[in-house]
Enzyme design. Sequence first.
Site, PDB file in Angstrom:
ATOM      1  N   LYS A  86      -0.812  -1.143  -4.450  1.00 39.35           N
ATOM      2  CA  LYS A  86      -1.914  -0.176  -4.553  1.00 39.35           C
ATOM      3  C   LYS A  86      -1.219   1.165  -4.558  1.00 39.35           C
ATOM      4  CE  LYS A  86      -5.503   1.631  -1.465  1.00 39.35           C
ATOM      5  NZ  LYS A  86      -5.886   2.792  -2.265  1.00 39.35           N
ATOM      6  N   TYR A 130       0.867  -1.188   0.000  1.00 42.22           N
ATOM      7  CA  TYR A 130       0.000   0.000   0.000  1.00 42.22           C
ATOM      8  C   TYR A 130       0.901   1.234   0.000  1.00 42.22           C
ATOM      9  CZ  TYR A 130      -3.708   3.241   1.577  1.00 42.22           C
ATOM     10  OH  TYR A 130      -4.599   4.292   1.692  1.00 42.22           O
TER      11      TYR A 130
HETATM   12  C1  NAY Z   1      -7.673   3.696   1.102  1.00 43.00           C
HETATM   13  O1  NAY Z   1      -6.798   3.102   1.709  1.00 43.00           O
HETATM   14  O2  NAY Z   1      -8.809   3.701   1.511  1.00 43.00           O
HETATM   15  C2  NAY Z   1      -7.277   4.441  -0.074  1.00 43.00           C
HETATM   16  O3  NAY Z   1      -6.138   4.843  -0.218  1.00 43.00           O
HETATM   17  C3  NAY Z   1      -8.280   4.697  -1.106  1.00 43.00           C
HETATM   18  C4  NAY Z   1      -7.814   5.774  -2.006  1.00 43.00           C
HETATM   19  C5  NAY Z   1      -8.329   7.096  -1.511  1.00 43.00           C
HETATM   20  N1  NAY Z   1      -7.283   7.776  -0.803  1.00 43.00           N
HETATM   21  C6  NAY Z   1      -7.496   8.303   0.406  1.00 43.00           C
HETATM   22  C7  NAY Z   1      -6.311   8.903   1.054  1.00 43.00           C
HETATM   23  O4  NAY Z   1      -8.581   8.315   0.945  1.00 43.00           O
HETATM   24  O5  NAY Z   1      -9.991   7.153  -3.110  1.00 43.00           O
HETATM   25  C8  NAY Z   1      -8.862   7.865  -2.686  1.00 43.00           C
HETATM   26  C9  NAY Z   1      -9.249   9.300  -2.328  1.00 43.00           C
HETATM   27  O6  NAY Z   1     -10.140   9.337  -1.246  1.00 43.00           O
HETATM   28  C10 NAY Z   1      -9.881   9.981  -3.538  1.00 43.00           C
HETATM   29  O7  NAY Z   1      -9.041   9.876  -4.646  1.00 43.00           O
HETATM   30  C11 NAY Z   1     -10.190  11.453  -3.234  1.00 43.00           C
HETATM   31  O8  NAY Z   1      -9.019  12.204  -3.125  1.00 43.00           O
END
Ligand code: NAY
Length: 289
Positions: free
Chosen positions: A161, A133
């Site tokens: 990811k 991740y």
């Molecule tokens: C996670 O672990 O849930 C993620 O990394 C999912 C990816 C999301 N990143 C974060 C930091 O929440 O979906 C993205 C993000 O919310 C989206 O791109 C809006 O910026």
Amino acid sequence: MKKLYSALMTAFNEDDTINESGIREMVRYNIDHNHIDGLYVGGSTGESFMLSTEERKQAYKIAYDETAGKADLIAQVGSVNLTEAKELAKYAVELGYKTISAVPPFYYHFTFDQIKNYYDQILEGLDVQLIIYSIPALSGVTLSLTEFAKLFENPKIIGVKYTNNDFLLLQRLRSAFPDKKIYFGTDEMLISALPLGIDGAIGSTFNLNAARAKAEIAAYEAGDMKKVFELQDVSNKFILALIDNDIYPSLKLVFEEMGVHAGYSKAPMSKPTAQMRAGAKKIYEQYIK
Ligand code: NAY
């Protein structure tokens, strides 16, 4: 076909305890309405770094049980406490998770050898595959191409990811490791990652916006770049409106508008104000309804 995974949220009650039925409702929505390929359980969107070990286990268990084999599942087990990460990995594997994921250890600016040892220890003795991740903006850990290569030497590490907007590194990763899985994690930049050969995307906003994201992927695969741009443009207006309204609580508020009881976010995340509720209603009406 590129895969789309929702980063599953954890529903909380107003007193910050886990709301089991809320998690179940969100899993159901993802399976029945989004027809999602999979769920990423226990990541940033799951607010996992604010949970106790037992709460993290509870979230994996509820998601596993409710999914009942109808979608792929990935359990994010990373923690700055390696003992906890190992315990969570073992627990997820015993539940039946075939894939785990782990954020690199953060906060103390660990050396690369320490990071590699962390991944090797999490995987030791477990029959499971792992997706790194990578989320430098939140973890503070940036891995180079050479470092990814060293981590990928462990055959159980099958991919990454990639929640990072360094597209040069993304292109170099794709070129160097054609057989590793790369799931992109910045929903608002999906358009830029598609031509770089990603295997799919994992994101928070797909909980609500899966149909549009899937249409974008289909348009890309059909070579219709005008449509790809138009769909990403609408998605980005939606995503930026969510971010402006405080993204994690607002994703849950929009779910509530749709009749999915997604509960609250956990403190120190905000509880919804009247203004946030009004903002979420507007986002729902403008982009989802
Ligand atoms: C996670 O672990 O849930 C993620 O990394 C999912 C990816 C999301 N990143 C974060 C930091 O929440 O979906 C993205 C993000 O919310 C989206 O791109 C809006 O910026």
